[in-house]
Design a protein around this motif. Structure first.
Motif, PDB file in Angstrom:
ATOM      1  N   THR A 194       0.829  -1.376  -0.003  1.00  0.00           N
ATOM      2  CA  THR A 194      -0.091   0.084   0.112  1.00  0.00           C
ATOM      3  C   THR A 194       0.890   1.473  -0.013  1.00  0.00           C
ATOM      4  O   THR A 194       0.582   2.187  -0.516  1.00  0.00           O
ATOM      5  CB  THR A 194      -0.975   0.027   1.142  1.00  0.00           C
ATOM      6  OG1 THR A 194      -1.672  -1.337   1.266  1.00  0.00           O
ATOM      7  CG2 THR A 194      -1.887   1.116   1.095  1.00  0.00           C
TER       8      THR A 194
ATOM      9  N   ASN B  69      -3.078   6.880   0.879  1.00  0.00           N
ATOM     10  CA  ASN B  69      -2.507   5.404   0.954  1.00  0.00           C
ATOM     11  C   ASN B  69      -1.475   5.452   1.496  1.00  0.00           C
ATOM     12  O   ASN B  69      -1.156   4.419   2.460  1.00  0.00           O
ATOM     13  CB  ASN B  69      -2.721   4.851  -0.518  1.00  0.00           C
ATOM     14  CG  ASN B  69      -3.817   4.135  -1.165  1.00  0.00           C
ATOM     15  OD1 ASN B  69      -4.280   3.320  -0.566  1.00  0.00           O
ATOM     16  ND2 ASN B  69      -4.527   5.020  -1.764  1.00  0.00           N
TER      17      ASN B  69
ATOM     18  N   SER C 170      -5.705  -0.484   1.988  1.00  0.00           N
ATOM     19  CA  SER C 170      -5.743   0.473   0.639  1.00  0.00           C
ATOM     20  C   SER C 170      -6.963   1.244   0.607  1.00  0.00           C
ATOM     21  O   SER C 170      -8.106   0.779   0.989  1.00  0.00           O
ATOM     22  CB  SER C 170      -5.694  -0.501  -0.325  1.00  0.00           C
ATOM     23  OG  SER C 170      -4.580  -1.444  -0.285  1.00  0.00           O
TER      24      SER C 170
END
Length: 559
Positions: free
Chosen positions: A116, A306, A316
């Motif tokens: 992420t 993110n 995410s």
């Protein structure tokens, strides 16, 4: 509340104009108490919708429910504060469930955090490189196919909790369905009842009371039923031990080169999906409000969000289409509504964390089954399959099947590549090569007088008009016509006035043809080429003495 200064200064740079968050723009227009009230009502409404949804998405993704709340709070605040859309609501979305679940299953939660973070950095880079504009070129059948595939995968992922099964679920769709079929006899009647009644309640409220928070009402009533009646149904508390009442301190994951390499494909998938869904959500918001979003600014905000979500223990995040639409319908005026939605979620978590432990997983599964049906795009699929061409049907079906059966990235990659090939084929087919207004006709020189808009050319002159883009897809078609000329003429005139652009492959093919013609003693003239087309041709060697450039065909004949 006093109004802030008005429009952006006229001397502000293009860069600042492209990447100035919509929050800044809204505040410059003047932020009043009336706007704040409208934003507060909208933010509260969206928070009520997002609370159960964030937990459901996190549980379905293979992590604790608190991670969905962390994501909605941290990423949701930053997406609204920094984004290029006035009404975007960010947070965890159902589209990420399959991706996140597979990453967690393969490399654990810390691997997801790293993926992420990397995806966030990728999105920031893509935004600053101004590549966000190109995401909109992903074809409609591809978007429909992978969205429907995601919906099916989400629905399959919820069957375990919907039925109350204890079996471990694999990430692969086929293996998952085989596992469910093998344990169907172990389904808990009470859990199935909670799932069915929760779904029925949500759908009935949506039909007759669409403005009521159906998800939250289902969660409350489901929790009361399981707790007061002592039903045999798993809850957040029984599986995860509850939900913390505070955000964690930000941390960075420990990683090594091997882990970095392992999650790189996942990071690319997350970045691609976040970019597509956020910009799609922003476009829908534009359609509902008449506003225009800043796509590259939005991608930068998604990237920052993110990174922050991963650092605060989230998952995410991207723009959430349904929550954004709810925000607009609830009367939001500025991005402050999205920021307040995150603040309300934080307040709910601080106050109601102990109560959230009683939420049944069957109700959360019911919520996501409804969401999966909503995003399945059934009407869009029907439209493409009944009115679209064979190419569109093939792209949709292939994208759908590969998304479900293999991987989201493979599905999108297949769809984009096949759609691009089909598009290039259609473009190549649309190119017309005319010889005195008759396609593929080389003997006009033997029938003088047929070409009325030109002086009658001598028998040793051949004139062709090309209309349409002269690119690699059309090179073979054009080349086959040129090669069918019999005896070499004195002059070969190519009318390029109808050619909007030319690429390197076509230019190279033309350069080769001009060289052959010159060796055979034929003069080649290119008539009516635009400045851009001529520059591209000359860049690849199509230049004097092999060819001459003239204003029009008449000028070529007069030489």
């Amino acid at each position: 509340m006093t109004a802030l200064p008005g429009p952006r200064p006229s001397g502000e740079s293009d860069f600042a104009a492209l990447f100035t968050p919509k929050l800044v723009t809204a505040l410059r227009e003047g932020y009043t108490l009336e706007k704040f009230r409208a934003d507060a009502v909208a933010g509260l409404t969206v928070a009520i919708v997002a609370l159960p949804l964030a937990m459901a998405i996190a549980v379905a993704s293979g992590v604790g429910p608190e991670r969905g709340l962390f994501t909605a709070i941290v990423a949701g605040f930053l997406i609204s504060a920094l984004g290029g859309s006035r009404f975007q609501i960010g947070g965890p979305t159902a589209a990420f469930i399959v991706v996140v679940f597979n990453v967690v299953e393969r490399v654990g939660y810390q691997g997801l955090v790293l993926a992420t973070l990397m995806a966030g950095v990728i999105l920031v880079v893509v935004g600053f490189l101004r590549l966000g504009t190109y995401i909109k070129y992903i074809p409609y059948p591809v978007v429909t196919g992978f969205t429907a595939g995601i919906a099916v995968s989400i629905g399959a992922s919820q069957l375990k909790d919907a039925l109350g099964l204890d079996a471990a679920m694999p990430g692969d769709f086929v293996a998952k369905m085989e596992t469910i079929a093998g344990h169907i006899g172990e389904a808990r009647p009470a859990t199935v009842a909670i799932t069915v009644l929760s779904m029925a309640l949500i759908l009935v409220l949506r039909r007759f009371r669409p403005h009521w928070p159906g998800f939250l009402i289902a969660v409350v009533l489901g929790s009361l039923a399981v707790t007061l009646l002592g039903l045999d149904s798993a809850t957040i508390g029984s599986r995860f031990g509850g939900v913390p009442s505070m955000l964690p301190a930000p941390t960075l994951p420990a990683f090594d080169l091997a882990t970095l390499r392992a999650v790189t494909p996942d990071a690319l998938t997350i970045a691609l999906l976040a970019g597509i869904e956020s910009l799609l959500s922003a476009v829908i918001a534009d359609g509902m409000t008449g506003r225009r979003h800043r796509s590259n600014c939005e991608l930068v905000a998604q990237g920052v969000a993110n990174v922050a979500s991963a650092m605060f223990g989230g998952i995410s995040a991207t723009g959430a289409i349904a929550r954004t639409a709810t925000n607009i319908r609830s009367g939001a005026r500025t991005p402050v509504a999205g920021m307040l939605h995150a603040a309300f979620l934080l307040a709910f978590m601080l106050v109601a964390a102990p109560v959230l432990a009683y939420v049944p997983l069957a109700t959360l599964a019911a919520i996501l089954l409804v969401v999966a049906w909503n995003i399945s795009e059934i009407h869009h699929i029907h439209k493409i399959m009944t009115t679209g061409g064979n190419g569109d049907r093939f792209v949709l079906a292939g994208t759908f099947l590969l998304t479900v059966g293999v991987d989201l990235t493979v599905g999108i990659g297949f769809g984009v590549v096949v759609a691009a090939v089909l598009f290039m084929h259609r473009m190549a087919e649309s190119v017309a090569i005319e010889h005195h207004d008759r396609l593929f006709d080389e003997d006009v020189a033997d029938r003088p007088g047929e070409h009325e808009d030109l002086a009658v050319p001598p028998k040793d002159v051949v004139v062709y008009r090309i209309r349409g883009p002269f690119f690699f897809g059309a090179t073979q078609q054009v080349g086959s016509v040129l090669e069918r000329i019999g005896d070499p003429p004195r002059l070969f005139a190519l009318d390029f006035s109808g050619v909007p652009f030319v690429d390197s492959t076509a230019a190279t093919a033309l350069q080769s043809f001009a060289g052959k013609a010159a060796r055979r003693g034929t003069r080649v003239a290119i008539a009516g080429a635009s400045t851009q087309v001529r520059a591209e041709l000359e860049r690849f060697g199509v230049r004097p003495p092999e060819v001459s450039y003239v204003a029009d065909v008449e000028a070529a004949l007069a030489e």
